[in-house]
Design a protein around this motif. Sequence first.
Motif, short mmCIF file in Angstrom:
data_model
loop_
_atom_site.label_atom_id
_atom_site.label_comp_id
_atom_site.label_asym_id
_atom_site.label_seq_id
_atom_site.Cartn_x
_atom_site.Cartn_y
_atom_site.Cartn_z
N ASP A 1 -23.39 0.82 1.63
CA ASP A 1 -24.69 0.79 0.94
C ASP A 1 -25.41 -0.53 1.23
OD1 ASP A 1 -26.83 1.25 -0.69
OD2 ASP A 1 -25.69 1.46 -2.54
N ALA A 2 -24.67 -1.64 1.16
CA ALA A 2 -25.26 -2.95 1.44
C ALA A 2 -25.79 -3.02 2.87
CB ALA A 2 -24.23 -4.05 1.20
N ALA A 3 -25.01 -2.48 3.81
CA ALA A 3 -25.41 -2.50 5.22
C ALA A 3 -26.66 -1.67 5.44
CB ALA A 3 -24.27 -1.97 6.09
N TYR A 4 -26.71 -0.50 4.83
CA TYR A 4 -27.89 0.37 4.96
C TYR A 4 -29.14 -0.30 4.40
CZ TYR A 4 -31.28 3.94 3.71
OH TYR A 4 -32.45 4.64 3.53
N ARG A 5 -29.02 -0.88 3.22
CA ARG A 5 -30.19 -1.51 2.60
C ARG A 5 -30.70 -2.69 3.41
NH1 ARG A 5 -30.75 0.06 -3.08
NH2 ARG A 5 -29.04 1.46 -3.65
N GLU A 6 -29.77 -3.47 3.97
CA GLU A 6 -30.19 -4.60 4.81
C GLU A 6 -30.90 -4.11 6.07
OE1 GLU A 6 -30.14 -7.85 4.21
OE2 GLU A 6 -29.31 -7.47 2.22
N GLU B 1 -38.27 -2.44 8.14
CA GLU B 1 -39.60 -2.29 7.55
C GLU B 1 -40.43 -3.56 7.67
OE1 GLU B 1 -38.79 1.06 4.06
OE2 GLU B 1 -38.52 -1.07 3.59
N GLU B 2 -39.77 -4.69 7.92
CA GLU B 2 -40.49 -5.97 7.98
C GLU B 2 -40.63 -6.53 9.40
OE1 GLU B 2 -38.16 -8.45 5.44
OE2 GLU B 2 -38.90 -7.54 3.58
N LYS C 1 -45.89 -2.72 16.34
CA LYS C 1 -45.62 -1.91 15.16
C LYS C 1 -44.23 -2.23 14.60
CE LYS C 1 -44.13 2.22 17.79
NZ LYS C 1 -44.39 3.66 18.01
N PHE C 2 -44.06 -1.88 13.33
CA PHE C 2 -42.77 -2.14 12.69
C PHE C 2 -41.70 -1.27 13.34
CE2 PHE C 2 -45.81 -3.27 9.27
CZ PHE C 2 -45.45 -4.61 9.15
N ILE C 3 -40.51 -1.85 13.51
CA ILE C 3 -39.48 -1.15 14.29
C ILE C 3 -38.97 0.11 13.59
CG2 ILE C 3 -38.76 -3.25 15.47
CD1 ILE C 3 -36.26 -3.30 13.71
N VAL C 4 -39.21 0.23 12.28
CA VAL C 4 -38.80 1.44 11.57
C VAL C 4 -39.54 2.67 12.11
CG1 VAL C 4 -40.52 1.34 9.71
CG2 VAL C 4 -38.26 2.33 9.26
N LYS C 5 -40.65 2.45 12.83
CA LYS C 5 -41.44 3.56 13.37
C LYS C 5 -40.88 4.08 14.70
CE LYS C 5 -44.64 3.40 10.14
NZ LYS C 5 -44.83 4.53 9.19
N ASP D 1 -24.11 -0.54 13.02
CA ASP D 1 -25.47 -0.06 13.28
C ASP D 1 -26.51 -0.95 12.60
OD1 ASP D 1 -24.51 1.99 14.83
OD2 ASP D 1 -24.76 3.55 13.31
N SER D 2 -26.19 -1.42 11.42
CA SER D 2 -27.12 -2.29 10.71
C SER D 2 -27.33 -3.59 11.48
CB SER D 2 -26.60 -2.58 9.30
OG SER D 2 -27.49 -3.43 8.60
N LEU D 3 -26.25 -4.16 11.97
CA LEU D 3 -26.37 -5.38 12.76
C LEU D 3 -27.17 -5.12 14.03
CD1 LEU D 3 -23.63 -8.06 13.21
CD2 LEU D 3 -25.10 -7.47 15.12
N GLN D 4 -26.96 -3.94 14.63
CA GLN D 4 -27.69 -3.57 15.85
C GLN D 4 -29.19 -3.50 15.58
OE1 GLN D 4 -26.16 -3.33 18.69
NE2 GLN D 4 -27.79 -2.58 20.02
N ILE D 5 -29.56 -2.96 14.44
CA ILE D 5 -30.98 -2.87 14.08
C ILE D 5 -31.57 -4.27 13.90
CG2 ILE D 5 -32.53 -2.21 12.18
CD1 ILE D 5 -30.84 0.38 11.94
#
Length: 579
Positions: A306-311, A317-318, A324-328, A408-412
């Motif tokens: 959960d912590a990894a996903y939220r980070e 998003e930032e 453009k934001f990378i979440v897109k 995956d979170s670290l990769q993002i």
Amino acid sequence: MDNFFKDTPDFKFHLEHPIVQKIVKLKERNFEESEHYDYAPLNHEDAIDTYEKILEIVGEICAQTIAKNAEGVDIEGPHIENNEVIYAKGTTADYKALYDAGLIGMALPRKYGGLNFPLLPYVMAAEMVARADAGFANIWGLQDCAETIYEFGSEEQRDKYLPRFNRDGVTAAMVLTEPDAGSDLQSVKLKATFNQEKNIWVLNGVKRFITNGDADLCLVLARSEENTLDARGLSMFIYDRTNHAVEVRHLEKKLGIKGSPTCELVFKNAPAELVGKERFGLIKYVMALMNSARLGVGAQSVGIADAAYREALKYAEERAQFGKFIVKFPAVYEMLTNMKVRLDALRSLLYETTRFVDIFKVYEEVLRDGTLESDERNEMKNYSKLANVFTPLIKLIASEECNRMAYDSLQIHGGTGFMQDFPIERIYRDARITSIYEGTTQLQAVAAIKGVTTGVFLEQIKQYDNEVIDSNSVIKEKLQKMTANYELASQKVIDVNNSEYLDFHARRLVEMAGNIIMGYLLVLNSQRDEKFTKSAKLFVNLVSSENNERFDYIDNFDIENLELYRSTGEEILQELEIE
């Protein structure tokens, strides 16, 4: 104000599961304690309200104290001073906050100062603590040792030790492993000798890799029977640190969970009390303790995930790239979406497993104090079977998935994630241990394969299938196809009648079963709350391809190939000997 309970509506959802009413009723003995304790619930609704209020307190402490201290604890870590482990300042503050809130020993009966909570809200609290700081989750979670004393200790030992958890905030430790006995606990050598003159047991020997080893109270596995080499010569003992008969020889320098001290201990004629009967230390008491610990690692893993996903979501998003934001970007939102649906699946499996363990445990409590009707005995046996195979299942799957999600979170985060500027670097390191301690993933597969060979997983899958309504027929058909392939693969491996061949494919079969079970759980969740519909569809699509890959591997694997793997291993050993 941040609160880890309020920002996770899934907790309330899982507390509202229909079977929770049975758990609460059994745990509270029809709410009879409300006559003796003013804080005992009057009815089911009152109990759930109490759980939620306490979990809200935990959620606030996690967000406002533990999470904020996590970075400093990771940097400072514990140290040894005058043969005593001194926690990092943040760790001491974390424990004090939970102690001041009355949350040490929360699952113990009220007569010992506890809140008499079932495992379900306790595991939810453990998940939140792990999300805040995975290392601290170990220290707080070792109050599981109190449950073991309650379950197997004498009435005198219960009265002596259990009130100290809530009253004094004592810490605890499981003192099991040794330099030459890691997962192979039946090889434990630490010696327990009964001193006839003083009418007391004394312990001598070395223990290694002991989490929170300098705790106030330790449950120690030791060899009490001379001239024995196996599990039948082992017993369990309580060691009280106030006896000052143990040397903390070394603190391990670790990759992660740095706030949690990992000790090497030397016992020198340390006085101890026998728990239960001699020779039952490993085969009964430690196995029960380990099952509880594995459920705890499951909760820890989900909290880390959960912590990894939220980070990852916050960063995506930032962070803007190429205008453009990378979440897109599809490559990023695919990873984030897969993380979210896997998290929903993991949490569903965690709390399904917890409910199974809860019912089995409360029936055990009732049986210790009285009798059960025949139908209740049968139900207890059924939930015992489910708990025994679902516990290693959640430990295996959650620990592996939390590692994948941290990766995956670290990769993002990209190169930034590799630096210590963001929490994901610590989360990534903390995740790695979950698939190793309390039994490696490979050992969990060996334990969980019983759910395959005995048909327990398949029987439960078919029960879930019967509960799926017609409106979910499309996803139900996909799950049925996955189940058919799982049956074929399982039967093919079982029919070979070769234990080595079964162990070779154990993890593949167990993970196939786990994916199907989580898929059904998400579908059943969606029938109670439509917010899970998207996760159910996406998760089943995702794991269907994963299961197909496992099925194809097993289906095309010739047993003669096993010799190729075995001979390659022997060749590697020969090369090492030559060098």
